[in-house]
Design an enzyme around this catalytic site. Structure first.
Site, short mmCIF file in Angstrom:
data_model
loop_
_atom_site.label_atom_id
_atom_site.label_comp_id
_atom_site.label_asym_id
_atom_site.label_seq_id
_atom_site.Cartn_x
_atom_site.Cartn_y
_atom_site.Cartn_z
N LYS A 127 0.86 -1.18 0.00
CA LYS A 127 0.00 0.00 0.00
C LYS A 127 0.89 1.23 0.00
O LYS A 127 1.21 1.80 1.05
CB LYS A 127 -0.93 -0.01 1.21
N SER A 177 -8.11 -0.08 -5.51
CA SER A 177 -8.40 0.35 -4.13
C SER A 177 -9.89 0.63 -4.00
O SER A 177 -10.70 -0.26 -4.17
CB SER A 177 -7.54 1.56 -3.77
#
Length: 583
Positions: A193, A385
């Site tokens: 991430k 995402s």
């Protein structure tokens, strides 16, 4: 005297009322005139016309409505609506009035999946037996990718072709933040991430380098393979062009090497088109733009209606730009309640954003599914995402081989500006409260207790995210976690690991849905309406002026300004992939 004042006051009141009526009347008249000027005129398509695909601006999912301000100022919006372009190409293949397609390559740009979608439509057009020609003074790589399948590919004798491969540019702001005395406090879940890295690091982590290389390599292989097939050369040749900085080389060598058909000036290219369409040299070509041609296509009405809902841009809680949670969720609910709508295709082109807004949109889509109507997703250039969050519950998910998707992870990004206030500005902030955590502000760093609490919230958000994905994909949570960790994937790999169901375009997605539902005929209803209400346009007018000025002044620095603005507007918890320019 009393009567005199009464008459005076009545006269003044009358004047004010008259002025108000005149002002309102003028506004209404202006609106009526603008509405009339914005009405779509009847488009006449002559016989032996040529579909003129002018690639001179950025490709966007669909046309956006022109605001009243833009109409008054005569501002030209130089974008290429993807939906109109594909619709025009597909329809032109069977239209006897259209002789061929002229790809006028003037430097336009678009995402890899958008370009792949256009190219697929061009390939189908060629199957009709009609010709495609391309001309350019200077071909960008994305333009050349489309032009490479043309029957004739012409270049200005002193022109250039830019083929360089695929790379990404990442801005890192930590050095700037350090100078300002701002510390970005990060809590996240996911090794990959990497959206937080620009604010806490000066270069990408090894994990981030690995994942970027992991998805840009297959994207380039797909693009270079398409160029090679179109020009009937090997992919090794295409890579040699890229490695040798072909843009700097003498175009006189290009025809022999297979890059082009021949060198021509623009007027020579157009004279060739005149000859094959039966025009005299002094006549003008009958050129028709995709937007005008698409507007002339009469859609056949059908009792089967498929809603195509566009979800494009950053996901935000509220506002007027991007995928706005407090507008999108109610819109989905209204579509669900619309008895005239039989199915929904969500067209996603988003790198994510607010975790809260993503959840609200996901839940609204679940309500749509509860009606029993089919719900499909078509992914564009990117659906990662939060973009994947809102997609994961679909009955079927489609993406292009070069779509960027995944990035199943979550993070929180909270600035601490104590250093800026104390050290740079000489401002000392003192908190007085009844409880230890009563004043969790931007002017103090997290305490260990506060950081642990924030991490628990992020962990809970991540578990919710992977749970939604597991439920939607019909697999165990552990299976999703194995491919999550915030990692970004290309479309082909996403199919292999089960994030999507099929490789295909928006057209393929809609066609398959109709076939599987047994619709012999169907019509498309697009949402949301790209034009807002007139009063909304007036309220947004000052914002439009500001944006126009900023774009004009910043030029190539605009993406970095926009990246900073995104941080300023972020809600605390984000489902967002990193900002990266892939070209």
């Amino acid at each position: 005297m009393k009567q005199f004042f009464t008459y005076v006051l009545a006269t003044i009141a009358g004047l004010w009322i008259t002025m108000i009526i005149m002002t309102v009347g003028s506004v209404l008249m202006t609106i009526v005139m603008l509405a009339a000027s914005m009405a779509t005129p009847t488009v006449r398509i002559d016989k032996k016309s040529v579909l003129h695909v002018c690639l001179d601006g950025p490709v966007e999912e669909r046309a956006q409505g022109r605001s009243i301000l833009e109409e008054l100022q005569g501002i030209s919006i130089n974008t290429i609506p993807l939906n109109d372009l594909v619709k025009a190409i597909d329809h032109a293949a069977a239209d006897d009035r259209i002789e061929g397609i002229y790809l006028d390559c003037q430097g336009g740009s678009g995402g890899a999946a958008s370009m792949a979608y256009i190219r697929e439509s061009l390939e189908k057009f060629k199957e009709s037996g009609k010709w495609i020609v391309a001309y350019g003074d200077a071909y960008t790589q994305s333009n050349y990718y489309l032009a490479s399948l043309a029957d004739s590919l012409w270049l200005n004798p002193v022109g250039a072709i830019d083929i360089h491969g695929v790379g990404g540019t990442l801005p890192f702001f930590k050095g700037l933040l350090d100078k300002l005395g701002v510390e970005m406090q990060v809590v996240k879940v996911g090794t990959y991430k990497s959206a937080v890295e620009p604010y806490i690091m000066t270069e990408p982590s090894e994990a981030n380098r690995e994942q970027i290389k992991g998805y840009i390599t297959p994207i380039w292989n797909y693009i270079s393979g398409g160029i090679a097939a179109g020009r009937d050369v090997s992919t090794a040749d295409v890579n040699e062009w890229a490695d040798s900085i072909i843009v700097t080389q003498d175009p006189a060598t290009f025809a022999a090497r297979g890059l082009i058909t021949s060198l021509k000036y623009r007027h020579e290219a157009e004279e060739w088109m005149k000859s094959v369409t039966g025009k005299k040299k002094k006549d003008n070509l009958s050129l028709v733009s995709p937007a005008k041609y698409a507007s002339a296509i009469k859609e056949k009405s059908s009792s089967n209606k498929i809603a195509v809902l566009y979800a494009t841009g950053d996901i935000v809680d509220s506002g007027n730009e991007g995928i706005v949670g407090d507008k999108m969720a109610p819109l989905i609910m209204s579509i669900a309640e619309n008895d005239d709508i039989d199915a929904l295709v969500l067209r996603v082109n988003s790198g994510g954003g607010s975790a809260f807004a993503s959840e609200q949109i996901w839940e609204a889509l679940e309500q749509f599914k509860a009606t029993g109507k089919p719900f499909y997703v078509s992914m564009g250039d990117v659906a990662a995402s939060g973009g994947y969050y809102i997609s994961c519950g679909a009955d079927r998910i489609y993406c292009q081989p070069v779509t960027i998707t995944g990035s199943i992870g979550i993070f929180g990004l909270i600035p601490n500006i104590k250093g800026l206030l104390n050290d740079k500005l000489g401002v000392n902030m003192v908190s007085i409260a009844t409880n230890p955590n009563a004043n969790m502000t931007l002017t103090e760093p997290f305490t260990p207790v506060q950081r642990a609490a924030m991490q628990r919230m992020i962990d809970r958000g991540y578990e919710t995210f992977v749970g939604r994905c597991a439920e939607g994909r019909g697999v165990p949570v552990d299976s999703i976690k194995a491919i999550a960790e915030g990692r970004v994937w290309d479309g082909t790999t996403a199919l292999e690991i089960g994030l999507v169901d099929k490789l295909g375009s928006l057209t393929d997605c809609i066609s398959d849905l109709a076939l599987e539902q047994g619709y012999d005929k169907y019509s498309i209803v697009e949402y949301p309406d790209p034009k807002g209400e007139w009063w909304e346009e007036l309220l947004m007018a000052s914002s439009s002026v500001k944006q126009s000025v900023i774009k004009a002044e910043l030029g190539e620095a605009l993406p970095y300004y926009e990246a900073i603005q995104r941080v300023k507007q972020m809600s605390p918890v984000q489902c967002r992939m990193e900002y990266i320019v892939v070209e």
